[in-house]
Design a protein around this motif. Structure first.
Motif, mmCIF file in Angstrom:
data_model
loop_
_atom_site.group_PDB
_atom_site.id
_atom_site.type_symbol
_atom_site.label_atom_id
_atom_site.label_comp_id
_atom_site.label_asym_id
_atom_site.label_seq_id
_atom_site.Cartn_x
_atom_site.Cartn_y
_atom_site.Cartn_z
ATOM 1 N N PRO A 13 0.841 -1.205 0.000
ATOM 2 C CA PRO A 13 0.000 0.000 0.000
ATOM 3 C C PRO A 13 0.874 1.253 0.000
ATOM 4 O O PRO A 13 1.920 1.296 0.624
ATOM 5 N N SER A 14 0.454 2.239 -0.748
ATOM 6 C CA SER A 14 1.232 3.475 -0.795
ATOM 7 C C SER A 14 0.946 4.305 0.456
ATOM 8 O O SER A 14 -0.160 4.275 0.990
ATOM 9 N N PRO A 15 1.978 5.026 0.936
ATOM 10 C CA PRO A 15 1.773 5.837 2.141
ATOM 11 C C PRO A 15 0.789 6.966 1.885
ATOM 12 O O PRO A 15 0.663 7.477 0.770
ATOM 13 N N SER A 16 0.115 7.369 2.923
ATOM 14 C CA SER A 16 -0.853 8.453 2.795
ATOM 15 C C SER A 16 -0.130 9.774 2.562
ATOM 16 O O SER A 16 1.071 9.896 2.797
ATOM 17 N N ALA A 17 -0.864 10.754 2.109
ATOM 18 C CA ALA A 17 -0.289 12.081 1.875
ATOM 19 C C ALA A 17 0.256 12.665 3.176
ATOM 20 O O ALA A 17 1.312 13.296 3.191
ATOM 21 N N ALA A 21 4.110 13.752 3.808
ATOM 22 C CA ALA A 21 4.434 15.110 4.257
ATOM 23 C C ALA A 21 5.289 15.064 5.525
ATOM 24 O O ALA A 21 6.247 15.826 5.672
ATOM 25 N N PHE A 22 4.949 14.153 6.430
ATOM 26 C CA PHE A 22 5.726 14.005 7.661
ATOM 27 C C PHE A 22 7.167 13.627 7.349
ATOM 28 O O PHE A 22 8.107 14.208 7.875
ATOM 29 N N LEU A 26 10.491 15.760 8.042
ATOM 30 C CA LEU A 26 11.541 15.195 8.887
ATOM 31 C C LEU A 26 12.888 15.241 8.176
ATOM 32 O O LEU A 26 13.900 15.642 8.764
ATOM 33 N N ALA A 27 12.918 14.855 6.914
ATOM 34 C CA ALA A 27 14.162 14.883 6.142
ATOM 35 C C ALA A 27 14.704 16.302 6.024
ATOM 36 O O ALA A 27 15.913 16.539 6.182
ATOM 37 N N LEU A 28 13.831 17.265 5.787
ATOM 38 C CA LEU A 28 14.270 18.664 5.687
ATOM 39 C C LEU A 28 14.789 19.180 7.020
ATOM 40 O O LEU A 28 15.773 19.920 7.072
ATOM 41 N N ALA A 29 14.151 18.791 8.119
ATOM 42 C CA ALA A 29 14.610 19.218 9.441
ATOM 43 C C ALA A 29 15.981 18.640 9.749
ATOM 44 O O ALA A 29 16.861 19.333 10.265
#
Length: 121
Positions: A13-17, A21-22, A26-29
């Motif tokens: 199943p593909s992850p939800s939007a 976004a989370f 997180l990666a940007l932080a």
């Protein structure tokens, strides 16, 4: 030998939007924190100097007496002074460095104590 049919491909199943976004946030932080840490440079221990003679610092630094038995080398370049004074020095060293360097610390003294426990000695 007869070829057998393979079972149909089951996609995960593909992850939800919201989850995507989370993870992006997180990666940007993490990336932003790494860039800030790299810009700040490595945390260094104070370079001590002779409190009686006010000597013993490399040429780019100035020996500042914290009290009778403690002195450390301080960078009096305005940009570095502004970075160091609010976070790395206590009030006594900051006052001595301001006088010695002829600069004013514009940050809140010992402001790191707001977020972490500090020894006030």
């Amino acid at each position: 030998f007869e070829p057998r049919e393979s079972p149909p491909f089951k996609s995960s199943p593909s992850p939800s939007a919201e989850a995507m976004a989370f993870y992006v946030a997180l990666a940007l932080a993490i990336l932003g924190s790494a860039r800030l840490a790299a810009a700040a440079g490595p945390r260094r221990a104070p370079l001590l100097c002779d409190p009686a003679k006010l000597t013993g610092c490399p040429s780019a630094l100035t020996c500042v007496r914290h009290h009778g038995r403690w002195a450390q080398c301080v960078d009096c370049a305005p940009e570095q002074f502004a970075l160091d004074c609010p976070y790395l020095w206590d009030a006594n060293l900051t006052a001595a460095a301001e006088e010695t360097c002829g600069l004013t610390c514009l940050g809140e003294r010992s402001s790191q104590c707001v977020s972490i426990g500090c020894n006030t000695d």
